[in-house]
Write an enzyme that holds these catalytic residues in place. Structure first.
Site, PDB file in Angstrom:
ATOM      1  N   SER A 163      -5.489 -12.102  30.384  1.00 24.73           N
ATOM      2  CA  SER A 163      -4.596 -12.798  29.550  1.00 24.73           C
ATOM      3  C   SER A 163      -4.176 -14.358  30.262  1.00 24.73           C
ATOM      4  O   SER A 163      -5.050 -14.744  30.423  1.00 24.73           O
ATOM      5  CB  SER A 163      -3.337 -11.899  29.384  1.00 24.73           C
ATOM      6  OG  SER A 163      -2.605 -12.673  28.491  1.00 24.73           O
ATOM      7  N   HIS A 164      -2.888 -14.369  30.755  1.00 23.21           N
ATOM      8  CA  HIS A 164      -2.556 -15.490  31.331  1.00 23.21           C
ATOM      9  C   HIS A 164      -2.949 -15.815  32.702  1.00 23.21           C
ATOM     10  O   HIS A 164      -2.567 -16.708  33.252  1.00 23.21           O
ATOM     11  CB  HIS A 164      -1.117 -15.790  31.025  1.00 23.21           C
ATOM     12  CG  HIS A 164      -0.203 -14.555  31.681  1.00 23.21           C
ATOM     13  ND1 HIS A 164      -0.222 -13.374  31.275  1.00 23.21           N
ATOM     14  CD2 HIS A 164       0.487 -14.707  32.861  1.00 23.21           C
ATOM     15  CE1 HIS A 164       0.402 -12.695  32.000  1.00 23.21           C
ATOM     16  NE2 HIS A 164       0.971 -13.175  33.057  1.00 23.21           N
ATOM     17  N   ASP A 202      -3.180 -14.590  22.702  1.00 24.87           N
ATOM     18  CA  ASP A 202      -2.212 -13.928  22.076  1.00 24.87           C
ATOM     19  C   ASP A 202      -0.647 -14.464  22.201  1.00 24.87           C
ATOM     20  O   ASP A 202       0.330 -14.172  21.597  1.00 24.87           O
ATOM     21  CB  ASP A 202      -1.957 -12.414  22.273  1.00 24.87           C
ATOM     22  CG  ASP A 202      -1.929 -12.225  24.135  1.00 24.87           C
ATOM     23  OD1 ASP A 202      -2.126 -13.014  24.779  1.00 24.87           O
ATOM     24  OD2 ASP A 202      -1.890 -10.956  24.289  1.00 24.87           O
ATOM     25  N   ARG A 203      -0.635 -15.204  23.002  1.00 25.68           N
ATOM     26  CA  ARG A 203       0.781 -16.060  23.609  1.00 25.68           C
ATOM     27  C   ARG A 203       0.529 -17.635  22.816  1.00 25.68           C
ATOM     28  O   ARG A 203      -0.349 -17.897  22.163  1.00 25.68           O
ATOM     29  CB  ARG A 203       0.779 -16.573  25.047  1.00 25.68           C
ATOM     30  CG  ARG A 203       0.959 -15.144  25.615  1.00 25.68           C
ATOM     31  CD  ARG A 203       1.384 -15.308  26.973  1.00 25.68           C
ATOM     32  NE  ARG A 203       1.632 -14.202  27.703  1.00 25.68           N
ATOM     33  CZ  ARG A 203       2.252 -14.126  29.027  1.00 25.68           C
ATOM     34  NH1 ARG A 203       2.812 -15.201  29.268  1.00 25.68           N
ATOM     35  NH2 ARG A 203       2.537 -12.834  29.650  1.00 25.68           N
ATOM     36  N   LYS A 243       0.535  -9.386  19.765  1.00 21.47           N
ATOM     37  CA  LYS A 243       0.930 -10.679  19.522  1.00 21.47           C
ATOM     38  C   LYS A 243      -0.015 -11.636  19.272  1.00 21.47           C
ATOM     39  O   LYS A 243      -1.266 -11.413  19.501  1.00 21.47           O
ATOM     40  CB  LYS A 243       2.022 -11.191  20.518  1.00 21.47           C
ATOM     41  CG  LYS A 243       1.219 -11.216  22.085  1.00 21.47           C
ATOM     42  CD  LYS A 243       2.100 -11.391  23.181  1.00 21.47           C
ATOM     43  CE  LYS A 243       1.507 -11.531  24.435  1.00 21.47           C
ATOM     44  NZ  LYS A 243       1.616 -10.241  25.150  1.00 21.47           N
TER      45      LYS A 243
HETATM   46  C1  VG1 Z   1       4.281 -10.256  31.043  1.00 28.57           C
HETATM   47  C2  VG1 Z   1       5.363 -10.553  30.107  1.00 28.57           C
HETATM   48  C3  VG1 Z   1       5.394  -9.619  28.903  1.00 28.57           C
HETATM   49  C4  VG1 Z   1       4.044  -9.715  28.188  1.00 28.57           C
HETATM   50  C5  VG1 Z   1       2.892  -9.215  29.223  1.00 28.57           C
HETATM   51  C6  VG1 Z   1       1.625  -9.237  28.725  1.00 28.57           C
HETATM   52  O1  VG1 Z   1       4.517  -9.106  31.357  1.00 28.57           O
HETATM   53  O2  VG1 Z   1       6.650 -10.456  30.635  1.00 28.57           O
HETATM   54  O3  VG1 Z   1       6.501 -10.020  27.752  1.00 28.57           O
HETATM   55  O4  VG1 Z   1       4.064  -8.628  27.032  1.00 28.57           O
HETATM   56  O5  VG1 Z   1       3.023 -10.059  30.265  1.00 28.57           O
HETATM   57  O6  VG1 Z   1       1.341 -10.514  28.047  1.00 28.57           O
HETATM   58  P1  VG1 Z   1       5.157  -8.507  33.156  1.00 28.57           P
HETATM   59  O7  VG1 Z   1       5.178  -7.175  33.112  1.00 28.57           O
HETATM   60  O8  VG1 Z   1       4.406  -9.557  33.969  1.00 28.57           O
HETATM   61  O9  VG1 Z   1       6.590  -9.340  32.936  1.00 28.57           O
HETATM   62  V1  VG1 Z   1      -0.278 -11.040  28.041  1.00 28.57           V
HETATM   63  O10 VG1 Z   1      -0.306 -12.530  27.171  1.00 28.57           O
HETATM   64  O11 VG1 Z   1      -0.476 -11.363  29.891  1.00 28.57           O
HETATM   65  O12 VG1 Z   1      -1.134  -9.693  27.694  1.00 28.57           O
HETATM   66 CO    CO Z   2      -2.267 -13.017  26.736  1.00 35.35          CO
END
Ligand code: VG1
Ligand code: CO
Length: 583
Positions: free
Chosen positions: A124-125, A304-305, A400
């Protein structure tokens, strides 16, 4: 036809394969260890019911980050050996997380087949590249992330695994070319179907939004637009949707060619990491811009963000979901019959709660992570939901959806400017947000992230905060000593969630301090990092009075921030005098 044999490979459990908030995320070098990926994939197959594996169709793709192409070939060979009938792969192994969800739910193969699940290859990010992160997660038949019952089973399996199955002699499949490749195995045919990564998703978006009205908005000389995919997989969709379908200029897309290392950056759409967009939108004070675009948006690595910006204006994700919910029925055809309900994650601000109350909508507060929204949506209880972490979406899929959120905002802008596109001045993003605050009040909101903190120190800080909760009047005394005008804490606990659909209970979902005036402090440990610990501190304050809604967020929140940092002894525990990222 090429024939293959099934090889049984002996293996041993590898520690630390517990899926986090959204799958298993580790450094690439960890994933490249012998048997590491294979163990996790076999543990997943073993956690699923047999009919979801034998003879089934599964999707394998991801955000295109480094190591994805190798991982896809391994998973294809393991799927074949485990009796899977077909593997669907997006061209070049690319599919955004929302597109995977859409493919599971919507795509029908030439032979009438439907997918029963997906391996999504993404962190993801988190950054990508040989020295950065890789990730894998499994999504179920409804298109959503595996629920905790399954991820717990996967983890248990990784602790006892002794063998995995793989079609070692299967040749690699060329995933750069759309088409079907068939193999013969001990249990009959096995197909790999490489398909266009955007087709199904684009079709779905066209069935949700009024593309004609968005097209008119984008064609207006007064409306300017900019989209930054941060070198992630969103680029593959942005071009198709914004340029080809909606007529935006190609120059309005930046960083829209997916790269294995995301150009060396963090593909995380926030004010810190989406640097180029932030400058373009006139939000970097040291780099003023003459005439920034009216609308800007960015996505994370797996798309997704979303971050939504107006000209020199930042929309908090918590406000964004509230504003989408408030306008959805009028502005978005998919919702014209009304919303079934709305939901947010616990740390997300209560802006959505106020809208829900006003519109008399069902409302749910769930733990962090999209998997908790899925049950509500499957049960027809929720249409729109969001998280403060730049995640917004709806029941059109079970993830999302970054591009969906942008289309939702463009729809709202198109709706607010109906009949006004030739007028003097367009209704802007900022106008919409300020109008929303004037109607519903404003939730000042900020999040402090302390990334890669020593894991032991982070645990101690959390334990300290939990201990404090047993004596609320003591807490209030400490707070009064820090800032006498901050209101009283009336409730302090760890958030616990009982799923209203299946009754399952999730404990320890964040430490909360709730204040008499509606303010909140929330502390959580991240479940998506790959090294050390990340502490997240969420700070929120509600202001109803219209004379007080126009302040700078930092000023409004300064007293609460001070209280949060001192109460938690942040610097003492972590040695950090400032957070890594503020959003
Ligand atoms: C983070 C965010 C959470 C989100 C998750 C996955 O999780 O806070 O809101 O659903 O990332 O997003 P955490 O446990 O690090 O706070 V993605 O776009 O990284 O799949
Ligand atoms: Co993501």
């Amino acid at each position: 036809m090429v024939m293959f044999k099934v090889s049984r490979v002996e293996t041993n459990p590898i520690e630390g394969q517990k899926p986090g908030t959204s799958g298993l995320r580790k450094k690439v070098k960890v994933f490249k260890q012998p048997h590491y990926l294979e163990n996790f994939v076999q543990a997943t197959f073993n956690a699923l019911s047999a009919d979801k594996v034998k003879g089934a169709t599964i999707v394998v793709s991801g955000d295109g980050r480094y190591y994805s192409k190798d991982a896809i070939q391994i998973i294809i060979k393991m799927a074949a050996a485990n009796g899977v009938r077909r593997v669907w792969v997006g061209q070049n192994g690319l599919l955004s997380t929302p597109a995977v969800s859409a493919v599971i739910r919507e795509r029908v193969g030439a032979d009438g087949s439907k997918a029963s699940g997906a391996f999504i290859l993404t962190a993801s990010h988190n950054p990508g590249g040989p020295h950065e992160d890789f990730g894998i997660k499994y999504n179920m038949e409804n298109g959503g992330p595996a629920p905790e019952g399954i991820t717990d089973k996967i983890y248990d399996n990784t602790k006892t695994i002794k063998e995995y199955f793989i079609g070692e002699d299967l040749p690699d499949v060329d995933i750069s070319i759309v088409g079907l490749t068939s193999f013969g195995g001990p249990e009959g045919h096995f197909d790999v179907d490489v398909f266009d990564a955007a087709d199904d998703y684009v079709k779905l978006m066209k069935s949700i939004f009024d593309f004609e009205s968005i097209k008119k908005l984008l064609a207006s000389p007064k409306f300017t637009f900019c989209y930054d995919a941060l070198h992630g997989v969103a680029g593959a969709y942005a071009n198709r949707i914004f340029v080809e379908e909606l007529g935006a200029q190609e120059s309005s897309l930046i960083n829209c060619t997916p790269k294995e290392d995301f150009g060396g950056g963090h593909p995380d759409p926030n004010l810190t990491y989406a640097k180029e967009l932030v400058i373009r939108m006139g939000l970097n004070k040291s780099k003023p811009q003459d005439n920034p675009p009216e609308f800007g948006a960015a996505a994370d690595g797996d798309a997704d963000r979303n971050m939504v910006l107006g000209k020199r204006f930042f929309v908090t994700p918590s406000d964004s979901v509230a504003i989408i919910a408030a306008n959805a029925v009028q502005a978005i055809p998919y919702f014209s019959d009304g919303l079934k309900g709305v939901a947010r994650s616990m740390p997300t601000s209560a802006a959505l709660d106020v809208v829900a109350k006003h519109l008399k909508l069902k409302f749910f507060e769930v733990p962090t992570g999209w998997k908790f929204f899925g049950n509500l949506m499957d049960a027809g209880m929720c249409s729109v939901c969001g998280e403060e972490s730049f995640g917004t979406g709806s029941d059109h899929i079970r993830e999302k959806d970054g591009i969906w959120a942008v289309l939702a905002w463009l729809s709202i802008l198109a709706f607010k400017n109906k009949g006004n596109l030739g007028g003097e001045k367009l209704v802007t993003v900022e106008d919409i947000v300020r109008q929303h605050w004037a109607t519903f009040g404003r939730h000042y909101y900020t999040r402090y992230d302390y990334e890669n903190v020593d894991a032991g120190a982070a645990k101690e800080l959390m334990a300290h905060l939990i201990k404090l909760q047993s004596d609320i009047s003591g807490v209030n005394k400490i707070i009064k000593g820090i800032h006498s005008d901050v209101s009283d804490v009336v409730q302090a606990d760890e958030f616990e969630y009982k799923d209203p659909v299946d009754g399952s209970i999730s404990k320890h979902q964040g430490i909360r301090y709730l204040f008499a005036d509606g303010s909140r402090l929330v502390f959580r440990l991240s479940g998506t990092g790959s090294e050390g610990a990340t502490i997240r501190l969420y700070i929120e304050q509600y202001e109803k009075e219209s004379s007080k809604i126009g302040r700078e967020s930092q000023d409004a929140l300064a007293p609460l921030v001070e209280v949060a940092l001192k109460l938690s002894k942040m610097t003492e525990f972590t040695g950090r005098s400032a957070p890594t990222v503020i959003t």
